[in-house]
Structure formats: structure tokens, C-alpha cells
Design a protein around this motif. Structure first.
Motif, PDB file in Angstrom:
ATOM      1  N   SER A 237       2.168  -3.304  10.065  1.00 14.98           N
ATOM      2  CA  SER A 237       1.012  -3.066   9.197  1.00 14.98           C
ATOM      3  C   SER A 237       1.151  -3.729   7.841  1.00 14.98           C
ATOM      4  CB  SER A 237       0.803  -1.564   9.000  1.00 14.98           C
ATOM      5  OG  SER A 237       1.895  -0.990   8.282  1.00 14.98           O
ATOM      6  N   PHE A 238       2.360  -4.119   7.461  1.00 15.45           N
ATOM      7  CA  PHE A 238       2.564  -4.657   6.124  1.00 15.45           C
ATOM      8  C   PHE A 238       1.861  -6.001   5.941  1.00 15.45           C
ATOM      9  CE2 PHE A 238       6.794  -2.259   5.238  1.00 15.45           C
ATOM     10  CZ  PHE A 238       6.088  -1.057   5.276  1.00 15.45           C
TER      11      PHE A 238
ATOM     12  N   GLY B 160      -7.737  -2.668  -5.346  1.00 17.15           N
ATOM     13  CA  GLY B 160      -7.594  -3.952  -4.668  1.00 17.15           C
ATOM     14  C   GLY B 160      -6.551  -3.959  -3.577  1.00 17.15           C
ATOM     15  N   HIS B 161      -6.066  -2.787  -3.195  1.00 17.90           N
ATOM     16  CA  HIS B 161      -5.028  -2.665  -2.179  1.00 17.90           C
ATOM     17  C   HIS B 161      -5.384  -1.571  -1.166  1.00 17.90           C
ATOM     18  CE1 HIS B 161      -2.743  -4.660  -5.373  1.00 17.90           C
ATOM     19  NE2 HIS B 161      -1.831  -4.985  -4.478  1.00 17.90           N
ATOM     20  N   GLY B 162      -4.850  -1.722   0.041  1.00 13.32           N
ATOM     21  CA  GLY B 162      -4.932  -0.665   1.041  1.00 13.32           C
ATOM     22  C   GLY B 162      -6.330  -0.125   1.248  1.00 13.32           C
ATOM     23  N   ASP B 163      -6.439   1.199   1.211  1.00  7.48           N
ATOM     24  CA  ASP B 163      -7.723   1.862   1.430  1.00  7.48           C
ATOM     25  C   ASP B 163      -8.473   2.158   0.136  1.00  7.48           C
ATOM     26  OD1 ASP B 163      -7.357   1.974   4.231  1.00  7.48           O
ATOM     27  OD2 ASP B 163      -6.082   3.748   4.019  1.00  7.48           O
TER      28      ASP B 163
ATOM     29  N   SER C 223       0.857  -1.188   0.000  1.00  7.72           N
ATOM     30  CA  SER C 223       0.000   0.000   0.000  1.00  7.72           C
ATOM     31  C   SER C 223       0.885   1.228   0.000  1.00  7.72           C
ATOM     32  CB  SER C 223      -0.920   0.022   1.235  1.00  7.72           C
ATOM     33  OG  SER C 223      -0.182   0.393   2.395  1.00  7.72           O
ATOM     34  N   ARG C 224       0.273   2.384  -0.039  1.00  3.16           N
ATOM     35  CA  ARG C 224       1.042   3.633  -0.051  1.00  3.16           C
ATOM     36  C   ARG C 224       1.864   3.809   1.222  1.00  3.16           C
ATOM     37  NH1 ARG C 224      -4.038   4.939   1.805  1.00  3.16           N
ATOM     38  NH2 ARG C 224      -4.299   6.825   3.120  1.00  3.16           N
ATOM     39  N   ALA C 225       1.503   3.087   2.299  1.00  2.00           N
ATOM     40  CA  ALA C 225       2.227   3.209   3.568  1.00  2.00           C
ATOM     41  C   ALA C 225       3.677   2.775   3.455  1.00  2.00           C
ATOM     42  CB  ALA C 225       1.521   2.383   4.648  1.00  2.00           C
ATOM     43  N   VAL C 226       4.001   2.004   2.430  1.00  2.00           N
ATOM     44  CA  VAL C 226       5.376   1.524   2.283  1.00  2.00           C
ATOM     45  C   VAL C 226       6.338   2.669   1.966  1.00  2.00           C
ATOM     46  CG1 VAL C 226       5.430   1.039  -0.202  1.00  2.00           C
ATOM     47  CG2 VAL C 226       6.650  -0.473   1.382  1.00  2.00           C
ATOM     48  N   PHE C 227       5.807   3.823   1.548  1.00  2.00           N
ATOM     49  CA  PHE C 227       6.640   4.977   1.223  1.00  2.00           C
ATOM     50  C   PHE C 227       6.729   5.975   2.380  1.00  2.00           C
ATOM     51  CE2 PHE C 227       4.904   3.619  -2.993  1.00  2.00           C
ATOM     52  CZ  PHE C 227       6.105   3.146  -3.513  1.00  2.00           C
ATOM     53  N   ALA C 228       6.402   5.525   3.593  1.00  2.00           N
ATOM     54  CA  ALA C 228       6.412   6.413   4.753  1.00  2.00           C
ATOM     55  C   ALA C 228       7.776   7.068   4.973  1.00  2.00           C
ATOM     56  CB  ALA C 228       6.000   5.637   6.005  1.00  2.00           C
ATOM     57  N   ARG C 229       8.853   6.357   4.664  1.00  2.00           N
ATOM     58  CA  ARG C 229      10.196   6.890   4.918  1.00  2.00           C
ATOM     59  C   ARG C 229      10.646   7.876   3.849  1.00  2.00           C
ATOM     60  NH1 ARG C 229      12.635   1.207   7.446  1.00  2.00           N
ATOM     61  NH2 ARG C 229      11.525   1.462   9.436  1.00  2.00           N
ATOM     62  N   GLN C 230       9.882   8.007   2.776  1.00  2.00           N
ATOM     63  CA  GLN C 230      10.114   9.089   1.824  1.00  2.00           C
ATOM     64  C   GLN C 230       9.300  10.320   2.252  1.00  2.00           C
ATOM     65  OE1 GLN C 230      10.012   5.633   0.552  1.00  2.00           O
ATOM     66  NE2 GLN C 230      12.158   6.128   0.928  1.00  2.00           N
ATOM     67  N   PHE C 231       8.090  10.102   2.736  1.00  2.00           N
ATOM     68  CA  PHE C 231       7.288  11.217   3.239  1.00  2.00           C
ATOM     69  C   PHE C 231       7.933  11.842   4.468  1.00  2.00           C
ATOM     70  CE2 PHE C 231       3.973   9.568   0.493  1.00  2.00           C
ATOM     71  CZ  PHE C 231       3.248  10.704   0.140  1.00  2.00           C
ATOM     72  N   ASP C 232       8.589  11.033   5.274  1.00  2.00           N
ATOM     73  CA  ASP C 232       9.245  11.528   6.484  1.00  2.00           C
ATOM     74  C   ASP C 232      10.700  11.865   6.186  1.00  2.00           C
ATOM     75  OD1 ASP C 232       9.655  12.219   9.129  1.00  2.00           O
ATOM     76  OD2 ASP C 232      10.072  10.150   9.765  1.00  2.00           O
TER      77      ASP C 232
ATOM     78  N   GLU D  30       5.547 -11.697   2.942  1.00  2.00           N
ATOM     79  CA  GLU D  30       6.102 -10.576   3.701  1.00  2.00           C
ATOM     80  C   GLU D  30       7.619 -10.698   3.801  1.00  2.00           C
ATOM     81  OE1 GLU D  30       4.828  -8.536   7.814  1.00  2.00           O
ATOM     82  OE2 GLU D  30       5.800 -10.500   8.063  1.00  2.00           O
ATOM     83  N   ALA D  31       8.105 -11.887   4.122  1.00  2.00           N
ATOM     84  CA  ALA D  31       9.549 -12.102   4.238  1.00  2.00           C
ATOM     85  C   ALA D  31      10.234 -11.941   2.882  1.00  2.00           C
ATOM     86  CB  ALA D  31       9.821 -13.487   4.816  1.00  2.00           C
ATOM     87  N   PHE D  32       9.564 -12.397   1.837  1.00  2.00           N
ATOM     88  CA  PHE D  32      10.085 -12.295   0.475  1.00  2.00           C
ATOM     89  C   PHE D  32      10.317 -10.833   0.096  1.00  2.00           C
ATOM     90  CE2 PHE D  32       9.191 -13.275  -4.222  1.00  2.00           C
ATOM     91  CZ  PHE D  32      10.425 -13.887  -4.411  1.00  2.00           C
ATOM     92  N   CYS D  33       9.356  -9.982   0.456  1.00  2.00           N
ATOM     93  CA  CYS D  33       9.418  -8.575   0.060  1.00  2.00           C
ATOM     94  C   CYS D  33      10.280  -7.723   0.987  1.00  2.00           C
ATOM     95  CB  CYS D  33       8.009  -7.979   0.019  1.00  2.00           C
ATOM     96  SG  CYS D  33       6.969  -8.608  -1.318  1.00  2.00           S
TER      97      CYS D  33
END
Length: 285
Positions: free
Chosen positions: A174-175, A61-64, A36-45, A163-166
Motif C-alpha cells: 500500500s505504500f 494532500g496525503h492518504g485519506d 500516510s497514517r498506515a505507516v504506523f500500523a506496527r505501533q497500533f498493533d 519508496e526504496a529511498f524511504c
């Protein structure tokens, strides 16, 4: 710097997005399958969010975001790229850097094949492969976990493995929920379409790109063959094929201290070059 969230309705899905208040050229970030878009949190921060208008959205089909209204049409690389194009148009984005990770990278390449807003392309974990099975085999590692990318229904064990793969052992709590939420029809639809050779020839799109292309991968990516990227005859490769030491499939999440400066420097290059580049004609959308 502030971050706002909103939902935009497109013909295929209602898309939830986040964007920063930065005034520089937009950087549109497209996540991978099961994310989801949350994976880019460390770019927003990071300072990137002040310097640029960062935009991250949840694919159908993903996230919100909602599931697709017509899964057969929407859950392909072409369908996802067309939905992304609708989002750009709704946001009145005429010039942007598109950063695609994994599935998002393939969507970004497809988008670049027809949409005039693409002024720069960043690919992470997304080899630009030729159409069909042979191209896929050249760009990706063949292992059992790769089958998860096309599996429609996940067990709890499948969710843990994916999850481990990615993310290795770096995942946010949350992932896993994002993986669980994902519409599995997308995984099977995208995989079928890529093996069937549908959509643009991604290798040709990247090789002929009239704008800068940045390739930034993790040193230990379990999914893609890093050596494949060196075989692509780029017309406009930025600097070199960068490899983030010690990172896996998601270096922007695992090693933002190394990834973000590269993305920032690439954005500076695109901004300088875009003013001198003739406008591109939209061929489809």
C-alpha cells in the motif's frame, strides 16, 4: 483495544485520523512526505495502543485526507504545523507526546515552537536544522535521490525510487499507492520554504526545549546525517541519540521490536515529568 477512524474538518483540509482506545497520555504520530497514517500500523498493533491513546492522521494532500484548500499557505512546515494544532485543539488534547517521522518530524518541531500541548518530542529521520540552505546541507546527505523530496510531479520510476529511498525492501504494497496519491504541490512547497529559511529555527527549538526530546534513527538512514544529531546542544535529550541497528529511514516500521520498547520507555519518562512541569503558554496557533 479498539481503533476508530474519523474525519475532522480544519480550515485547511479535512483530516482523516485513526486512534486507539488506550487511556494513557496521547501519542500523536505524524508521517513523512508521500506516506500516510498506515505507516504506523506496527505501533497500533502493539502494547503501545493499549497503554496510550495513539493518534495518527493523514497530513493534507496525503492518504485519506483532502488536498489543501489553500496550497500556498498549507503546504509549508508552518502551515502543516498550524493544521496539526487545529487537530489537537479539535480533539481537546492538552498534553501529548508528538512523534514525527521525516517531514512529520519537522512539522512536530514547528508545532513544539508554539503549542502548549507538546510534553515530549520524538524525532526519527528528521534532523533539527537551522534555517536556510546551510542548515539543510549540514543535516542531510547530498545525493540525487534527495531531489525527489522537492519534485512536484512523479513518474512511475520516481515512485519506485522514493519508496526504496524511504523503506528499502520492507515496504507494504500500500505504500506505493500512498506515494502516488500525494499532492506533489506539497513537496515543492515544503522544500522551497525550508531552503528559504521560513518557519522556526528548528535547531534552536530542540536545543531549548523545556520537555524531553527523544532521537531515534535507523543505522542506515540514506537521507539524514546521523553525525549531525550529535552536534545539537540539547537541553533535555532523553538518554542519548538512539540508533536502531540494521534499519533505514523508517526504523519504527522496519524494526518495531526494537523501536516500540524505546517509544514506550520514553512515554513513561514524559508522563512522570509532565506533572511537575509548569504549563506552557500558547504563542501562536
Amino acid at each position: 483495544m479498539s481503533v476508530t477512524d474519523r474525519t475532522i474538518r480544519t480550515p485547511q483540509a479535512d483530516l482523516r485520523l485513526s486512534q486507539s482506545s488506550g487511556s494513557g497520555m496521547p501519542i500523536v504520530m505524524i508521517h513523512g512526505s508521500g506516506s500516510s497514517r498506515a505507516v504506523f500500523a506496527r505501533q497500533f498493533d502493539s502494547p503501545l495502543a493499549d497503554a496510550h491513546r495513539l493518534i495518527a492522521f493523514d497530513l493534507p494532500g496525503h492518504g485519506d485526507s483532502s488536498d489543501a484548500r489553500d496550497p500556498a499557505a498549507a503546504y509549508t512546515i508552518t502551515g502543516l504545523a498550524q493544521t496539526t494544532a487545529r487537530l489537537l485543539d479539535a480533539l481537546n488534547i492538552g498534553h501529548a507526546i508528538i512523534f514525527g517521522w521525516s517531514l512529520g518530524g519537522h512539522v512536530a518541531i514547528e508545532l513544539a515552537s508554539f503549542h502548549q500541548a507538546v510534553n515530549g518530542l520524538v524525532l526519527t529521520g528528521a534532523p533539527p536544522v537551522s534555517r536556510g540552505p546551510l542548515g539543510m546541507l549540514r543535516g542531510f546527505h547530498a545525493n540525487w535521490d534527495m531531489l525527489l523530496t522537492s519534485k512536484k510531479v512523479y513518474s512511475e520510476r520516481d515512485i519506485e525510487r522514493f519508496e526504496a529511498f524511504c523503506f528499502g525492501d520492507s515496504a507494504s504494497p500500500s505504500f506505493r499507492e500512498a506515494i502516488r496519491r500525494t499532492d506533489g504541490r506539497l513537496r515543492s512547497g515544503v522544500a522551497f520554504g525550508m531552503f528559504a529559511g521560513k518557519g522556526a529555527d528548528q535547531k534552536q527549538v530542540v536545543e531549548n526545549a523545556p520537555f524531553p526530546v527523544a532521537v531515534i534513527n535507523g543505522e542506515h538512514d540514506p537521507l539524514v546525517r546521523l553525525s549531525y544529531f550529535e552536534t545539537v546542544a540539547y537541553a533535555s535529550l532523553w538518554e542519548q541519540c538512539h540508533v536502531i541497528s540494521g534499519a533505514g529511514h523508517a526504523p519504527f516500521w522496519e524494526k518495531p521490536d526494537l523501536f516500540n520498547p524505546l517509544l514506550s520507555r520514553f512515554a513513561e519518562t514524559v508522563v512522570k515529568q509532565s506533572a511537575a512541569r509548569p504549563a506552557r503558554r500558547t504563542e501562536a496557533g
